[in-house]
Design a protein around this motif. Structure first.
Motif, short mmCIF file in Angstrom:
data_model
loop_
_atom_site.label_atom_id
_atom_site.label_comp_id
_atom_site.label_asym_id
_atom_site.label_seq_id
_atom_site.Cartn_x
_atom_site.Cartn_y
_atom_site.Cartn_z
N LYS A 167 -9.83 -1.38 1.70
CA LYS A 167 -10.33 -0.55 0.60
C LYS A 167 -11.42 0.41 1.11
O LYS A 167 -11.51 1.56 0.65
N ARG A 168 -12.23 -0.05 2.05
CA ARG A 168 -13.27 0.81 2.62
C ARG A 168 -12.66 2.01 3.32
O ARG A 168 -13.21 3.13 3.30
N LEU A 169 -11.49 1.79 3.91
CA LEU A 169 -10.80 2.87 4.62
C LEU A 169 -9.98 3.75 3.68
O LEU A 169 -9.31 4.68 4.13
N GLY A 170 -10.03 3.46 2.38
CA GLY A 170 -9.37 4.32 1.40
C GLY A 170 -8.00 3.87 0.95
O GLY A 170 -7.32 4.60 0.20
N TYR A 171 -7.54 2.72 1.39
CA TYR A 171 -6.22 2.23 0.97
C TYR A 171 -6.33 1.53 -0.39
O TYR A 171 -7.25 0.74 -0.62
N GLN A 188 5.83 3.74 0.61
CA GLN A 188 5.29 2.42 0.27
C GLN A 188 5.49 1.47 1.43
O GLN A 188 6.58 1.37 1.98
N ILE A 189 4.43 0.78 1.81
CA ILE A 189 4.49 -0.19 2.91
C ILE A 189 4.21 -1.58 2.35
O ILE A 189 3.15 -1.83 1.76
N GLY A 190 5.17 -2.47 2.52
CA GLY A 190 4.97 -3.88 2.16
C GLY A 190 4.75 -4.67 3.44
O GLY A 190 5.53 -4.55 4.39
N PRO A 216 4.02 11.77 9.76
CA PRO A 216 3.98 11.03 11.02
C PRO A 216 2.59 10.42 11.28
O PRO A 216 1.56 11.09 11.07
N GLY A 217 2.59 9.17 11.71
CA GLY A 217 1.35 8.52 12.09
C GLY A 217 0.73 7.65 11.00
O GLY A 217 -0.16 6.84 11.28
N SER A 218 1.20 7.79 9.74
CA SER A 218 0.59 7.02 8.64
C SER A 218 0.81 5.52 8.82
O SER A 218 -0.10 4.71 8.61
N LEU A 219 2.02 5.13 9.21
CA LEU A 219 2.31 3.70 9.40
C LEU A 219 1.50 3.14 10.56
O LEU A 219 0.90 2.06 10.46
N VAL A 220 1.45 3.89 11.67
CA VAL A 220 0.69 3.43 12.83
C VAL A 220 -0.79 3.28 12.48
O VAL A 220 -1.45 2.31 12.86
N LYS A 221 -1.31 4.24 11.72
CA LYS A 221 -2.72 4.21 11.34
C LYS A 221 -3.02 2.96 10.50
O LYS A 221 -4.03 2.28 10.70
N VAL A 249 0.86 -1.19 0.00
CA VAL A 249 0.00 0.00 0.00
C VAL A 249 0.89 1.23 0.00
O VAL A 249 2.05 1.20 0.44
N ARG A 250 0.33 2.32 -0.50
CA ARG A 250 1.03 3.62 -0.47
C ARG A 250 0.25 4.55 0.44
O ARG A 250 -0.98 4.65 0.34
N VAL A 251 0.98 5.23 1.32
CA VAL A 251 0.35 6.14 2.27
C VAL A 251 1.10 7.48 2.26
O VAL A 251 2.25 7.55 1.80
#
Length: 417
Positions: free
Chosen positions: A403-407, A382-384, A347-352, A341-343
Motif C-alpha cells: 500500500k505504501r508503494l501505491g498498490y 489484474q495480477i492474482g 511493459p515492466g509492471s509485473l516485474v516491478k 492487485v491492478r497495475v
C-alpha cells in the motif's frame, strides 16, 4: 463460543463393573494408546498438556472400543442374523473390524460423499458397503429401514449403553496414565465418547473437569442442553464429518447433562489451525473431528484446571481433505495469503510488482496475469498472486509495504486481510 453446564449429582446409567469387563474384553483387540506430552501446547496454554493419541488406535479411531463391546454382547442367535450400521467412516470401520473378528456378517451404509480411504478400509475389513444418503442422518435412516426389512441387528454409532461403556474404557486409560488429570477435552458429535469418558471419571471418583467440543456448523448439544431434550439440527456444515451428528440421543444427552462440565464450539478455521499445529509441531496426522479438542485449547485454556488431557479421537482423513484443511489452516495462521492487485498494462509492471514482493521476503507460490476480467479498464492488468509468509505480523507488513508503494490490494472472498 461455549455453552456452560455445571456437573449435577445425577447417576450415570453406565456401571463401573461393566467398564472393567469391557476393558478385559478389549484386551488384545484395541490398543492402550499413548499419552504424549506436548511442550508446544503447554507453552501456549500456560499449563501442562497431554495428548491422548487415539488417532493411533486400530482402525484409526476410538470407535472400535464401543463397536466390539456391543457386538460381543449379542447372543449367538443375533450374531447369526448379521449386523448393519451407518457411518461417515470411523464407526463403519469399527463395526466392520469387530464383525470380522467375531465372524458376523456385516453391512455398512455410508453417505455418498464419504471419504474414499474410509470406504476402502471398511470394505477391506470384509463388510459390504452401500453408499446411500446425502449425509449421515439419511444413511442412518436407510440402514434402520434395511435392518427392519432384512432382520439384521442395527448397531448405532452412540445410542446404546454397550457403545458408551466401550468408549468409557478410553476414560479409564486416561485416569491411569495421568492420575492427577484436571481437565479432559473430548471431541463430540453424538456424545458417545463424551458420555463414556464422563461416566468413567464420575464412577472412578475423579474430580477432573470434562469438556466436550463440537464444530460450530454441527453443534447439537448446546440447544439440546438448553431445552433438556434432543434438538435436531436443520442443517450441518463442517469438514469434521466424524462429529457431524444432527442430534444427541436421550442416553448421551442425559449423561452429558449430569456429568460434563461444559460444551465448547470451534470454527472451521480453528480446526484447520489445530490440524496444522498437530502436523507441524506434534508430527501427528489427525482428522478434522479428532483435532477439535486442540482447536478449543488453542482458543483459550480458561476454566481448564491442569494437567489437561486432549483426546485426539481419530486419524482417518482423506489426503485431499487433509491438504485442503491444512491450506485453510495456513491461511488462518497468516502463513499463506492470496492477493489481487491492478497495475498499468505496460511493459515492466509485473516485474516491478514481483520485485516489490521479493523485497518483503515472502515466497511467491503462483501468479496469474489477467487482461480480460470483468471491470478491468483497457489500460489495466489484474495480477492474482499466492504467497507464503512467516505469520500474521509478516502478512501485515507485506500489505502495508504494498500500500505504501501505491498498490491497491484486494483479497478473494475466503481470504482475510
Amino acid at each position: 463460543m461455549g455453552a456452560s453446564n455445571p456437573v449435577n449429582d445425577g447417576s450415570s446409567p453406565i456401571r463401573l463393573a461393566e467398564i472393567e469387563k469391557a476393558r478385559e474384553l478389549l484386551h488384545g483387540v484395541t490398543s492402550c494408546t499413548p499419552v504424549e506430552t506436548s511442550t508446544s501446547l503447554s507453552a501456549i496454554a500456560g499449563a501442562k498438556v497431554f495428548l491422548k493419541c487415539e488417532n493411533l488406535q486400530r482402525t484409526g479411531s476410538f470407535k472400535l472400543r464401543g463397536a466390539f463391546t456391543r457386538l460381543s454382547a449379542l447372543s449367538e442367535a443375533d450374531r447369526g442374523r448379521g449386523v448393519i450400521a451407518a457411518s461417515a467412516g470411523n464407526h463403519a470401520q469399527g463395526v466392520a473390524f469387530a464383525a470380522r473378528e467375531l465372524g458376523i456378517d456385516c453391512i455398512v451404509f455410508m453417505p455418498v460423499g464419504a471419504a474414499l480411504p474410509k470406504v476402502s478400509a471398511t470394505r477391506g475389513y470384509g463388510s459390504e458397503v452401500r453408499l446411500a444418503g446425502e449425509d449421515l442422518s439419511e444413511s442412518i435412516d436407510l440402514a434402520k429401514a434395511e435392518a427392519q426389512k432384512s432382520g439384521y441387528i442395527f448397531i448405532p454409532p452412540f445410542d446404546h449403553p454397550d457403545i458408551v461403556t466401550g468408549q468409557a474404557t478410553l476414560g479409564m486409560e486416561i485416569l491411569e496414565q495421568v492420575p492427577d488429570v484436571g481437565t479432559i477435552i473430548v471431541p463430540t458429535g453424538g456424545g458417545g465418547l463424551l458420555a463414556g469418558v464422563a461416566s468413567a471419571v464420575h464412577l472412578s471418583g475423579s474430580s477432573a473437569r470434562v469438556i466436550g467440543v463440537q464444530a460450530e456448523g454441527a453443534a447439537a448439544f448446546p440447544a439440546s442442553l438448553a431445552k433438556g431434550a434432543p434438538v435436531r439440527l436443520a442443517k450441518m456444515a463442517t469438514l469434521a464429518d466424524g462429529i457431524a451428528v444432527p442430534e444427541p440421543s436421550e442416553l448421551t444427552l442425559g449423561i452429558v447433562r449430569d456429568h460434563v462440565a461444559e460444551i465448547r464450539t470451534v470454527s472451521e478455521e480453528q480446526i484447520g489451525e489445530a490440524m496444522l499445529f498437530l502436523n507441524e509441531r506434534a508430527k501427528l496426522v489427525v482428522e478434522p473431528s479428532g483435532a477439535a479438542g486442540v482447536a478449543a485449547l488453542l482458543a483459550g485454556a480458561e476454566g481448564m484446571p491442569e494437567p489437561i488431557v486432549v483426546v485426539l479421537s481419530g486419524g482417518n482423513v482423506d489426503t485431499l481433505v487433509l491438504n485442503r484443511v491444512l491450506q485453510h489452516g495456513l491461511v488462518a495462521a497468516g502463513r499463506f495469503m492470496q492477493m489481487i492487485v491492478r497495475v498499468p498494462d505496460r511493459p515492466g509492471s509485473l516485474v516491478k510488482f514481483l520485485t516489490a514482493l521479493a523485497q518483503t521476503e515472502c515466497n511467491v507460490v503462483s501468479v496469474e496475469h489477467e487482461r480480460t476480467s470483468s471491470g478491468l479498464a483497457a489500460t489495466e492488468v489484474q495480477i492474482g498472486v499466492k504467497v507464503e509468509t512467516k505469520g500474521q505480523e509478516h502478512k501485515v507488513e507485506i500489505i502495508s509495504e504494498l500500500k505504501r508503494l501505491g498498490y491497491e490490494v484486494a483479497f478473494p472472498a475466503l481470504e482475510k486481510a
